[in-house]
Design a protein around this motif. Structure first.
Motif, PDB file in Angstrom:
ATOM      1  N   GLN A   8    -137.530  49.198 -81.789  1.00 29.15           N
ATOM      2  CA  GLN A   8    -137.079  48.346 -80.696  1.00 29.15           C
ATOM      3  C   GLN A   8    -135.565  48.346 -80.689  1.00 29.15           C
ATOM      4  OE1 GLN A   8    -139.175  44.719 -79.679  1.00 29.15           O
ATOM      5  NE2 GLN A   8    -137.227  43.646 -79.725  1.00 29.15           N
ATOM      6  N   LEU A   9    -135.010  48.675 -79.554  1.00 29.30           N
ATOM      7  CA  LEU A   9    -133.562  48.644 -79.396  1.00 29.30           C
ATOM      8  C   LEU A   9    -133.135  47.244 -78.977  1.00 29.30           C
ATOM      9  CD1 LEU A   9    -133.018  51.950 -77.378  1.00 29.30           C
ATOM     10  CD2 LEU A   9    -132.739  51.602 -79.840  1.00 29.30           C
ATOM     11  N   PRO A  10    -131.932  46.836 -79.332  1.00 30.93           N
ATOM     12  CA  PRO A  10    -131.452  45.547 -78.833  1.00 30.93           C
ATOM     13  C   PRO A  10    -131.200  45.648 -77.336  1.00 30.93           C
ATOM     14  CG  PRO A  10    -129.683  46.745 -79.928  1.00 30.93           C
ATOM     15  CD  PRO A  10    -130.945  47.549 -80.132  1.00 30.93           C
ATOM     16  N   HIS A  11    -130.961  44.510 -76.715  1.00 31.75           N
ATOM     17  CA  HIS A  11    -130.634  44.502 -75.294  1.00 31.75           C
ATOM     18  C   HIS A  11    -129.341  45.284 -75.061  1.00 31.75           C
ATOM     19  CE1 HIS A  11    -129.679  43.218 -71.253  1.00 31.75           C
ATOM     20  NE2 HIS A  11    -128.496  42.837 -71.695  1.00 31.75           N
ATOM     21  N   TYR A  12    -129.370  46.171 -74.089  1.00 33.90           N
ATOM     22  CA  TYR A  12    -128.177  46.874 -73.623  1.00 33.90           C
ATOM     23  C   TYR A  12    -127.966  46.500 -72.167  1.00 33.90           C
ATOM     24  CZ  TYR A  12    -127.805  50.104 -77.590  1.00 33.90           C
ATOM     25  OH  TYR A  12    -127.630  50.646 -78.831  1.00 33.90           O
ATOM     26  N   PRO A  13    -126.721  46.307 -71.747  1.00 27.62           N
ATOM     27  CA  PRO A  13    -126.487  46.032 -70.332  1.00 27.62           C
ATOM     28  C   PRO A  13    -126.763  47.268 -69.495  1.00 27.62           C
ATOM     29  CG  PRO A  13    -124.406  46.324 -71.464  1.00 27.62           C
ATOM     30  CD  PRO A  13    -125.493  46.358 -72.519  1.00 27.62           C
ATOM     31  N   GLU A  22    -128.198  55.305 -83.576  1.00 34.41           N
ATOM     32  CA  GLU A  22    -129.166  54.223 -83.738  1.00 34.41           C
ATOM     33  C   GLU A  22    -130.564  54.777 -84.002  1.00 34.41           C
ATOM     34  OE1 GLU A  22    -130.300  49.960 -81.771  1.00 34.41           O
ATOM     35  OE2 GLU A  22    -128.782  51.209 -80.819  1.00 34.41           O
ATOM     36  N   ILE A  23    -130.922  55.848 -83.299  1.00 35.35           N
ATOM     37  CA  ILE A  23    -132.220  56.502 -83.533  1.00 35.35           C
ATOM     38  C   ILE A  23    -132.236  57.116 -84.935  1.00 35.35           C
ATOM     39  CG2 ILE A  23    -133.730  58.414 -82.823  1.00 35.35           C
ATOM     40  CD1 ILE A  23    -133.853  56.302 -80.725  1.00 35.35           C
ATOM     41  N   ILE A  40    -139.741  56.418 -74.217  1.00 41.02           N
ATOM     42  CA  ILE A  40    -139.435  55.025 -73.896  1.00 41.02           C
ATOM     43  C   ILE A  40    -140.633  54.403 -73.177  1.00 41.02           C
ATOM     44  CG2 ILE A  40    -138.255  55.511 -71.706  1.00 41.02           C
ATOM     45  CD1 ILE A  40    -136.233  53.258 -72.667  1.00 41.02           C
ATOM     46  N   LYS A  41    -141.019  53.209 -73.601  1.00 42.61           N
ATOM     47  CA  LYS A  41    -142.221  52.556 -73.089  1.00 42.61           C
ATOM     48  C   LYS A  41    -141.898  51.567 -71.966  1.00 42.61           C
ATOM     49  CE  LYS A  41    -145.292  52.290 -76.804  1.00 42.61           C
ATOM     50  NZ  LYS A  41    -145.776  51.562 -77.988  1.00 42.61           N
ATOM     51  N   LYS A 127    -134.952  44.035 -74.243  1.00 37.54           N
ATOM     52  CA  LYS A 127    -135.023  44.953 -75.376  1.00 37.54           C
ATOM     53  C   LYS A 127    -135.972  46.081 -74.995  1.00 37.54           C
ATOM     54  CE  LYS A 127    -134.270  41.234 -78.622  1.00 37.54           C
ATOM     55  NZ  LYS A 127    -134.856  40.386 -79.662  1.00 37.54           N
ATOM     56  N   ARG A 128    -135.679  47.279 -75.425  1.00 36.77           N
ATOM     57  CA  ARG A 128    -136.494  48.435 -75.057  1.00 36.77           C
ATOM     58  C   ARG A 128    -137.193  49.002 -76.281  1.00 36.77           C
ATOM     59  NH1 ARG A 128    -137.200  48.027 -69.656  1.00 36.77           N
ATOM     60  NH2 ARG A 128    -135.233  48.011 -68.524  1.00 36.77           N
TER      61      ARG A 128
END
Length: 135
Positions: A8-13, A22-23, A40-41, A127-128
């Motif tokens: 899970q990635l943090p929120h990005y604008p 990060e990956i 990506i889901k 979050k993605r």
């Protein structure tokens, strides 16, 4: 044997964000050779590989995609979540939900100037989640 796990990635604008490191930081030890599939889901964000050195690339992505699919484009019916709703879905379809990267010598075999981008098309994106499969 394939291994799959979610991150899970943090929120990005809204925008185009290099997430290569990060990956990589969340990967288990990679095999000597193989493939990594990142998926990506979500339907309003995308993944892509592109130039990772010049920050103007991000600006140019925005300029291009906002010109061909502007928010609130006349004729869109799917606008329940706001004017960036349908435009986000179309942009995500154009770029795609996944990237596949070769693995060589226990590392991602990216080109010198290649990086993995999270393309966030919503103003209020959350979050993605990304599913990673190592083959």
């Amino acid at each position: 044997m394939a291994r799959t796990f979610d991150i899970q990635l943090p929120h990005y604008p809204r925008g185009y964000h290099l997430i290569t490191q990060e990956i990589i930081s969340r990967l288990p030890r990679l095999p000597e050779h193989g493939l990594l599939l990142a998926f990506i889901k979500h339907t309003s964000a995308a993944l892509t590989l592109n130039e990772n050195a010049d920050p103007d690339v991000r600006h140019d992505f925005t300029t291009f995609f906002d010109k061909i699919v502007p928010d609130g484009m006349t004729g869109f019916r799917h606008t329940l979540e706001g004017p960036d709703d349908m435009s986000a879905h179309i942009k995500a379809s154009l770029l795609g939900a996944s990237v596949m990267i070769p693995i060589k010598d226990y590392k991602l075999n990216l080109g010198t100037w290649q990086g993995i981008y999270l393309c966030e098309f919503r103003d209020g994106g959350d979050k993605r989640k990304i599913s990673i499969t190592i083959l």
